[in-house]
Design an enzyme around this catalytic site. Structure first.
Site, PDB file in Angstrom:
ATOM      1  N   ASP A  34     -17.656 -12.158 -26.898  1.00 50.47           N
ATOM      2  CA  ASP A  34     -17.418 -11.321 -28.080  1.00 50.47           C
ATOM      3  C   ASP A  34     -18.744 -10.765 -28.554  1.00 50.47           C
ATOM      4  O   ASP A  34     -19.763 -11.447 -28.516  1.00 50.47           O
ATOM      5  CB  ASP A  34     -16.682 -12.088 -29.174  1.00 50.47           C
ATOM      6  N   GLU A 122     -14.721 -16.914 -41.710  1.00 52.81           N
ATOM      7  CA  GLU A 122     -15.697 -18.005 -41.728  1.00 52.81           C
ATOM      8  C   GLU A 122     -16.631 -17.931 -42.933  1.00 52.81           C
ATOM      9  O   GLU A 122     -17.637 -18.635 -42.999  1.00 52.81           O
ATOM     10  CB  GLU A 122     -16.504 -18.018 -40.432  1.00 52.81           C
TER      11      GLU A 122
END
Length: 409
Positions: A34, A122
């Protein structure tokens, strides 16, 4: 010999009974990574040659677009990689989460993708676990409503075990856990579709460190059978067309042909609203002089007249066959909402749109409502194009937003 064979079998069975599989262990057949703007310029051809087959690209964060989003998307697809996109959530309450999810969905309209959109949550701050779960759920639900695709949820092993609740397990898990061969915990989830096992990996074609992942088949978007040959499930309007078709609200222009880029006609809009209302019985002829009694849209138009939804174009005419403008479409939906007794008080300022002066006075209130509800969005970041022709694809998307998003707003 027989006794020796039996001894070996028993020993093997004992060994298997003592084997403990890591949490969510499963076959992962796709090597991936990613990336975001932090990786700089990427040579995706080298990435592909190194054996990577899947890449997730950051589309944005908060209310900002990743500055390499479009470049990375184009180059990754050109290299033949399976692509997906993730969004870094910064919302601090469910309302902000819905806004950010809507923004992510609009970014996804600009690209094609093979993998489920990913919710990257997150940033926790001082929020309680209950608040975090409410925010995450609001984002995921809104994104799913906007795209028609169930997204994946990204988190780390510690948060999966300590923060996230059962309600989020509807969304496939992408788990981060650096070091072990398999994630040590996946919380309430039973399995994962993505495993980020390293955050400082090195891959040819990328100058610095990069996250490395393994993905299962569950990360890919499932191909949905469409009734129309000219509508791709991955097109920005594909999920809306399929949803309305399955609800028997929208029809094609011919067998297996929807014509998404063709203009939406005024009578098509009225017919859609009539079906949304349950196709109630009507009587009498239309009051519009240009509507034949035997026209296929005569009954819907008669109903729309009675409800005040269709008010004509002047001099007793309705102008069937004429394309509907974007502001006219907003007005039709606004009047329909009023006729259904729905709350239309949410209004948004149009001042941020550079062509707001082009909005007709009779349409301004309807556009403020449609923008405020997220039903009508700009053709560009700061352009409404109120006098532009609405396509059949735009009609499907706006109607679907009206049906699916307003109750959750």
């Amino acid at each position: 010999m027989k006794r020796n064979w039996m001894t070996r079998v028993c020993a093997l069975l004992l060994l298997l009974s003592l084997t403990v599989l890591p949490a969510g262990a499963q076959a992962a057949t796709h090597q991936g990574l990613d990336v975001s703007v932090w990786q700089g310029e990427i040579d995706f051809a080298q990435v592909k040659a190194a054996g990577k087959t899947v890449v997730y690209i950051r589309a944005g964060y908060g209310h900002a677009e990743d500055t390499r989003f479009r470049e990375n998307a184009a180059k990754a697809r050109e290299a033949g990689l399976k692509t997906g996109f993730y969004f870094y959530v910064t919302a601090e309450n469910p309302a902000q989460a819905r806004q950010q999810a809507a923004y992510f969905a609009e970014l996804l309209r600009e690209v094609s993708y093979d993998c489920r959109p990913a919710v990257d949550f997150e940033q926790y701050g001082s929020l309680s676990h209950a608040q975090l779960n409410a925010i995450a759920l609001a984002f995921a639900q809104t994104l799913e409503a906007r795209t028609g695709i169930t997204p994946v949820f990204y988190t780390n092993a510690y948060s999966a075990a300590s923060i996230w609740e059962e309600s989020l397990t509807r969304y496939p898990l992408w788990i981060a856990d650096y070091g072990p061969k398999e994630p040590e915990s996946i919380g309430p989830w039973r399995s994962w579709v993505g495993f980020q096992y390293e955050d400082n990996g090195r891959v040819p074609g990328i100058a610095g460190n990069v996250d490395l992942d393994r993905f299962t088949e569950g990360v890919f978007v499932e191909e949905v059978s469409q009734p129309f040959a000219d509508v791709s499930p991955k097109a920005w309007y594909g999920p809306a067309v399929l949803d309305l078709y399955q609800k028997k609200l929208l029809q094609g222009v011919a067998p297996h042909r929807f014509a998404p880029d063709s203009p939406a006609l005024r009578e098509e809009v009225v017919a859609l609203l009539y079906r949304m209302a349950g196709s109630p019985a009507v009587s009498g002829a239309s009051g519009f002089v240009d509507v034949p009694a035997g026209a296929w849209y005569a009954a819907p138009l008669r109903w729309a007249e009675e409800k005040g939804i269709a008010q004509g174009t002047g001099e007793g005419t309705f102008a069937p066959g004429r394309p509907v403008t974007r502001q006219e479409l907003a007005v039709f939906l606004y009047r329909y909402a009023q006729a259904q007794g729905e709350d239309v008080s949410r209004q948004a300022s149009l001042a941020g749109y550079r062509d707001s002066a082009a909005v007709a006075p009779w349409a301004r209130e309807a556009l403020q409502w449609a923008v405020g509800e997220g039903i009508l969005q700009g053709t560009q970041a700061n352009t409404l194009d109120p006098e532009g022709t609405a396509t059949r694809a735009q009609l499907a998307v706006m109607a679907d937003r009206f049906l699916t998003l307003r109750p959750a707003a």
